[in-house]
Design a protein around this motif. Structure first.
Motif, PDB file in Angstrom:
ATOM      1  N   ARG A  55       0.705  -1.082   0.000  1.00 54.58           N
ATOM      2  CA  ARG A  55      -0.002   0.076   0.076  1.00 54.58           C
ATOM      3  C   ARG A  55       0.664   1.295  -0.030  1.00 54.58           C
ATOM      4  NH1 ARG A  55      -3.610  -3.193  -1.383  1.00 54.58           N
ATOM      5  NH2 ARG A  55      -5.445  -3.532  -0.222  1.00 54.58           N
ATOM      6  N   PRO A  56       0.529   2.372  -0.617  1.00 55.92           N
ATOM      7  CA  PRO A  56       1.140   3.471  -0.651  1.00 55.92           C
ATOM      8  C   PRO A  56       1.377   4.401   0.615  1.00 55.92           C
ATOM      9  CG  PRO A  56      -1.090   3.844  -1.574  1.00 55.92           C
ATOM     10  CD  PRO A  56      -0.906   2.558  -1.251  1.00 55.92           C
ATOM     11  N   PHE A  57       1.225   3.584   1.960  1.00 56.04           N
ATOM     12  CA  PHE A  57       1.350   4.267   3.114  1.00 56.04           C
ATOM     13  C   PHE A  57       2.005   3.090   3.998  1.00 56.04           C
ATOM     14  CE2 PHE A  57      -3.208   2.820   2.287  1.00 56.04           C
ATOM     15  CZ  PHE A  57      -3.280   1.708   3.179  1.00 56.04           C
ATOM     16  N   GLY A  58       2.527   3.323   5.338  1.00 56.77           N
ATOM     17  CA  GLY A  58       2.817   2.471   6.381  1.00 56.77           C
ATOM     18  C   GLY A  58       4.466   1.955   5.991  1.00 56.77           C
ATOM     19  N   GLY A  84      -2.259  -6.020  -5.541  1.00 55.09           N
ATOM     20  CA  GLY A  84      -3.718  -6.369  -5.768  1.00 55.09           C
ATOM     21  C   GLY A  84      -4.718  -5.243  -6.259  1.00 55.09           C
ATOM     22  N   ARG A  85      -4.095  -3.779  -6.383  1.00 54.95           N
ATOM     23  CA  ARG A  85      -5.010  -2.799  -6.787  1.00 54.95           C
ATOM     24  C   ARG A  85      -4.135  -1.891  -8.033  1.00 54.95           C
ATOM     25  NH1 ARG A  85      -7.241   0.559  -2.120  1.00 54.95           N
ATOM     26  NH2 ARG A  85      -5.038   1.342  -1.980  1.00 54.95           N
ATOM     27  N   LEU A  86      -4.877  -1.591  -8.862  1.00 49.96           N
ATOM     28  CA  LEU A  86      -4.259  -0.712 -10.069  1.00 49.96           C
ATOM     29  C   LEU A  86      -3.653   0.539  -9.653  1.00 49.96           C
ATOM     30  CD1 LEU A  86      -6.934  -1.092 -13.044  1.00 49.96           C
ATOM     31  CD2 LEU A  86      -4.464  -2.114 -12.963  1.00 49.96           C
ATOM     32  N   GLY A  87      -4.067   1.247  -8.675  1.00 50.38           N
ATOM     33  CA  GLY A  87      -3.565   2.189  -8.105  1.00 50.38           C
ATOM     34  C   GLY A  87      -2.139   2.111  -7.370  1.00 50.38           C
ATOM     35  N   ASP A  88      -2.363   0.939  -6.656  1.00 58.67           N
ATOM     36  CA  ASP A  88      -1.014   0.576  -5.690  1.00 58.67           C
ATOM     37  C   ASP A  88       0.067   0.012  -6.949  1.00 58.67           C
ATOM     38  OD1 ASP A  88      -2.581   1.298  -3.587  1.00 58.67           O
ATOM     39  OD2 ASP A  88      -2.803  -0.977  -3.012  1.00 58.67           O
ATOM     40  N   LEU A  89      -0.351  -0.547  -7.888  1.00 57.54           N
ATOM     41  CA  LEU A  89       0.575  -0.921  -8.879  1.00 57.54           C
ATOM     42  C   LEU A  89       1.340   0.315  -9.423  1.00 57.54           C
ATOM     43  CD1 LEU A  89       2.283  -3.093 -10.500  1.00 57.54           C
ATOM     44  CD2 LEU A  89       0.379  -2.918 -12.135  1.00 57.54           C
ATOM     45  N   ALA A  90       0.758   1.354  -9.817  1.00 57.41           N
ATOM     46  CA  ALA A  90       1.242   2.534 -10.477  1.00 57.41           C
ATOM     47  C   ALA A  90       2.084   3.240  -9.531  1.00 57.41           C
ATOM     48  CB  ALA A  90       0.065   3.403 -11.035  1.00 57.41           C
ATOM     49  N   ASP A  91       1.579   3.318  -8.273  1.00 60.47           N
ATOM     50  CA  ASP A  91       2.259   4.004  -7.132  1.00 60.47           C
ATOM     51  C   ASP A  91       3.435   3.349  -6.926  1.00 60.47           C
ATOM     52  OD1 ASP A  91       3.075   5.509  -4.952  1.00 60.47           O
ATOM     53  OD2 ASP A  91       1.135   6.058  -4.329  1.00 60.47           O
ATOM     54  N   LEU A  92       3.488   2.026  -6.749  1.00 59.52           N
ATOM     55  CA  LEU A  92       5.153   1.194  -6.463  1.00 59.52           C
ATOM     56  C   LEU A  92       5.915   1.484  -7.625  1.00 59.52           C
ATOM     57  CD1 LEU A  92       6.538  -0.490  -4.832  1.00 59.52           C
ATOM     58  CD2 LEU A  92       5.234  -2.615  -5.825  1.00 59.52           C
ATOM     59  N   LEU A  93       5.432   1.490  -8.739  1.00 56.55           N
ATOM     60  CA  LEU A  93       6.444   1.597  -9.952  1.00 56.55           C
ATOM     61  C   LEU A  93       6.667   2.883 -10.163  1.00 56.55           C
ATOM     62  CD1 LEU A  93       4.847  -1.102 -12.366  1.00 56.55           C
ATOM     63  CD2 LEU A  93       6.706  -1.377 -10.725  1.00 56.55           C
ATOM     64  N   ASP A  94       6.181   4.047  -9.492  1.00 60.16           N
ATOM     65  CA  ASP A  94       6.469   5.092  -9.574  1.00 60.16           C
ATOM     66  C   ASP A  94       7.710   5.559  -8.742  1.00 60.16           C
ATOM     67  OD1 ASP A  94       4.638   6.234 -11.645  1.00 60.16           O
ATOM     68  OD2 ASP A  94       3.319   6.939 -10.126  1.00 60.16           O
ATOM     69  N   ARG A  95       7.399   4.902  -7.636  1.00 61.51           N
ATOM     70  CA  ARG A  95       8.720   4.764  -6.656  1.00 61.51           C
ATOM     71  C   ARG A  95       9.729   4.057  -6.874  1.00 61.51           C
ATOM     72  NH1 ARG A  95       6.047   6.815  -1.404  1.00 61.51           N
ATOM     73  NH2 ARG A  95       3.803   7.183  -1.763  1.00 61.51           N
ATOM     74  N   SER A 130     -12.328 -16.519  -4.061  1.00 62.53           N
ATOM     75  CA  SER A 130     -13.550 -16.803  -3.373  1.00 62.53           C
ATOM     76  C   SER A 130     -13.207 -16.137  -1.733  1.00 62.53           C
ATOM     77  CB  SER A 130     -14.189 -17.999  -3.562  1.00 62.53           C
ATOM     78  OG  SER A 130     -13.302 -18.945  -3.121  1.00 62.53           O
ATOM     79  N   MET A 131     -12.025 -16.183  -1.615  1.00 52.31           N
ATOM     80  CA  MET A 131     -11.879 -15.482  -0.283  1.00 52.31           C
ATOM     81  C   MET A 131     -12.336 -14.153  -0.006  1.00 52.31           C
ATOM     82  SD  MET A 131      -9.938 -17.076   2.167  1.00 52.31           S
ATOM     83  CE  MET A 131      -8.698 -15.810   3.060  1.00 52.31           C
ATOM     84  N   LYS A 132     -12.288 -13.318  -1.325  1.00 47.57           N
ATOM     85  CA  LYS A 132     -12.730 -11.880  -1.163  1.00 47.57           C
ATOM     86  C   LYS A 132     -11.890 -11.094  -0.232  1.00 47.57           C
ATOM     87  CE  LYS A 132     -16.076 -12.077  -4.216  1.00 47.57           C
ATOM     88  NZ  LYS A 132     -15.727 -13.157  -4.742  1.00 47.57           N
ATOM     89  N   ARG A 133     -10.578 -11.319  -0.152  1.00 47.19           N
ATOM     90  CA  ARG A 133      -9.706 -10.561   0.805  1.00 47.19           C
ATOM     91  C   ARG A 133      -9.114  -9.302   0.102  1.00 47.19           C
ATOM     92  NH1 ARG A 133      -5.654 -13.155   5.199  1.00 47.19           N
ATOM     93  NH2 ARG A 133      -4.522 -13.860   3.410  1.00 47.19           N
ATOM     94  N   HIS A 134      -8.193  -9.849  -0.875  1.00 44.62           N
ATOM     95  CA  HIS A 134      -7.153  -9.046  -1.604  1.00 44.62           C
ATOM     96  C   HIS A 134      -7.148  -9.385  -3.009  1.00 44.62           C
ATOM     97  CE1 HIS A 134      -6.015  -7.295   2.271  1.00 44.62           C
ATOM     98  NE2 HIS A 134      -5.164  -8.525   2.661  1.00 44.62           N
ATOM     99  N   GLY A 135      -6.879  -8.622  -4.031  1.00 42.90           N
ATOM    100  CA  GLY A 135      -6.407  -9.020  -5.355  1.00 42.90           C
ATOM    101  C   GLY A 135      -7.277  -8.406  -6.266  1.00 42.90           C
ATOM    102  N   PHE A 136      -6.815  -8.527  -7.743  1.00 40.34           N
ATOM    103  CA  PHE A 136      -7.358  -7.972  -8.873  1.00 40.34           C
ATOM    104  C   PHE A 136      -8.394  -8.756  -9.451  1.00 40.34           C
ATOM    105  CE2 PHE A 136      -2.838  -6.817  -9.348  1.00 40.34           C
ATOM    106  CZ  PHE A 136      -2.803  -5.494  -9.498  1.00 40.34           C
ATOM    107  N   SER A 137      -9.530  -8.178  -9.771  1.00 37.43           N
ATOM    108  CA  SER A 137     -10.679  -8.849 -10.585  1.00 37.43           C
ATOM    109  C   SER A 137     -10.018  -8.960 -11.876  1.00 37.43           C
ATOM    110  CB  SER A 137     -11.867  -7.770 -10.494  1.00 37.43           C
ATOM    111  OG  SER A 137     -11.388  -6.895 -11.580  1.00 37.43           O
ATOM    112  N   ALA A 138     -10.694  -9.702 -12.770  1.00 35.31           N
ATOM    113  CA  ALA A 138     -10.244 -10.264 -14.122  1.00 35.31           C
ATOM    114  C   ALA A 138      -9.879  -8.970 -14.740  1.00 35.31           C
ATOM    115  CB  ALA A 138     -11.089 -11.056 -14.694  1.00 35.31           C
ATOM    116  N   PRO A 139     -10.916  -7.918 -14.911  1.00 37.31           N
ATOM    117  CA  PRO A 139     -10.841  -6.636 -15.863  1.00 37.31           C
ATOM    118  C   PRO A 139      -9.581  -5.877 -15.170  1.00 37.31           C
ATOM    119  CG  PRO A 139     -13.050  -7.042 -15.292  1.00 37.31           C
ATOM    120  CD  PRO A 139     -12.321  -7.797 -14.376  1.00 37.31           C
TER     121      PRO A 139
END
Length: 361
Positions: free
Chosen positions: A90-93, A111-122, A135-144
């Protein structure tokens, strides 16, 4: 005078070797309280497994998985290979404060597009694992979003994609149908990787997965069944610290309870600071489990609660709620009374227990 985890070292090490040999590409997991052993000790044991020659060189570099970024400092100097952080970046912590000396060894889970962009910017050359939502529905990308991540990565040639991760539930039954469905999304994303990191698949399921996707390297992440898979090699013991005879009605303890009958009070090592008496939800919704919960509630209402301390094969009752570092037990008249200094067996949930000492023969 402690709560001690004693380990039959020869038997435990044989189990670790067997699990490693049966799981090509094994990624040991060391997180939280280290399954009772501490994460530092498990990191050393993961290094020992690698040094035994049990690592499959075709599966990539030897890797240890930790739960959070905070745990990196406890394992980095005890394990020489890659360090996969299971918690999503995450972009914090503390994920922003990784020691630069470890940057090339740490593999981030995203597991999120915004985090991927932020991490690679850094960190344009960051090593990443893309987590697919299950099906855990905890973290991760949807198919799209996974497909969008793939498109984003084509514009980020410095990023090092180490694979796709799937964290599956512990529910009974085969996960293969879900994995096959999710793999359709992974293949369609056309990512520049052929590595799949998976959790909670059986040996049979892993074999089937390797057969179905022969062009992929499967990396099973294993914690509980690796470190705690042979419970017969593990024994937890508590020291009897004091013994007191009591008569019916005699008061004792912090709350001035009256003894329900004549017997003995035992003061034993192990209390709430160790996790004794702290119960986590089991997730068991069966009628038997509900009846047990009602029974415990009834016992608690009249001052009797079964403890995890076993004397002569029988779980004894708490005389009152556990103290911070010790517990008080009630033994009715007629039961054998242990001597001060004697060790009694304790049944614990290893993932919630902190031991004073771990002794491996």
């Amino acid at each position: 005078m402690s709560l001690t985890l004693s380990v039959d070292g020869e038997r435990w090490r044989a189990h670790l070797r067997a699990v490693a040999a049966a799981n090509p590409g094994l990624v040991p997991v060391a997180k939280g309280n280290g399954y009772g052993f501490t994460v530092g000790r498990l990191a050393r044991k993961a290094q020992w497994l690698h040094d035994q020659g049990l690592h499959d060189p075709t599966a990539g570099a030897p890797t240890l998985a930790v739960g959070t970024y905070d745990e990196l400092e406890h394992v980095a100097h005890r394990f020489d290979g890659d360090l996969l952080v299971l918690a999503p970046w995450r972009p914090f912590g503390v994920g922003l404060e990784v020691d630069p000396a470890l940057a090339d060894r740490v593999v981030h889970t995203v597991g999120r597009l915004g985090d991927l962009a932020d991490l690679l910017d850094r960190q344009p050359d960051a090593r990443i694992v893309l987590e697919r939502m299950t099906s855990m529905k905890r973290h991760g990308f949807s198919a799209p979003d996974l497909w969008a991540a793939s498109r984003m990565l084509t514009d980020r040639p410095g990023a090092r994609v180490e694979g796709v991760a799937m964290h599956l539930p512990l529910a009974q039954g085969s996960h293969l149908s879900e994995v096959h469905r999710l793999m359709n999304d992974v293949v369609a994303a056309e990512l520049d990787t052929r590595t799949l990191w998976v959790s909670h698949l059986t040996g049979t399921e892993l074999t089937a997965l390797r057969t179905a996707y022969a062009d992929y390297t499967i990396r099973p992440r294993v914690g509980t069944s690796l470190w705690l898979g042979d419970r017969g090699a593990l024994r937890v013991e508590s020291t009897v610290l004091d013994v007191h005879a009591v008569e019916r009605g005699e008061t004792y303890g912090y709350r001035g309870r009256g003894a329900p009958k004549s017997g003995h009070l035992l003061v034993v090592s192990g209390g709430t600071a160790h996790g004794i008496g702290l119960e986590a939800p089991t997730g068991d919704h069966s009628m038997k489990a509900r009846a047990a919960t009602l029974a415990r509630g009834g016992l608690d209402a009249v001052g009797f609660v079964r403890s995890p301390f076993s004397i002569d094969g029988k779980l004894r009752l708490f005389a009152e709620p556990p103290h911070m570092q010790a517990s008080m037990l009630f033994l009715p008249h007629g039961a054998r009374v242990p001597e001060v200094g004697e060790e009694v067996e304790v049944r614990v949930r290893f993932t919630t227990t902190a031991f004073d000492a771990v002794r491996i023969s």
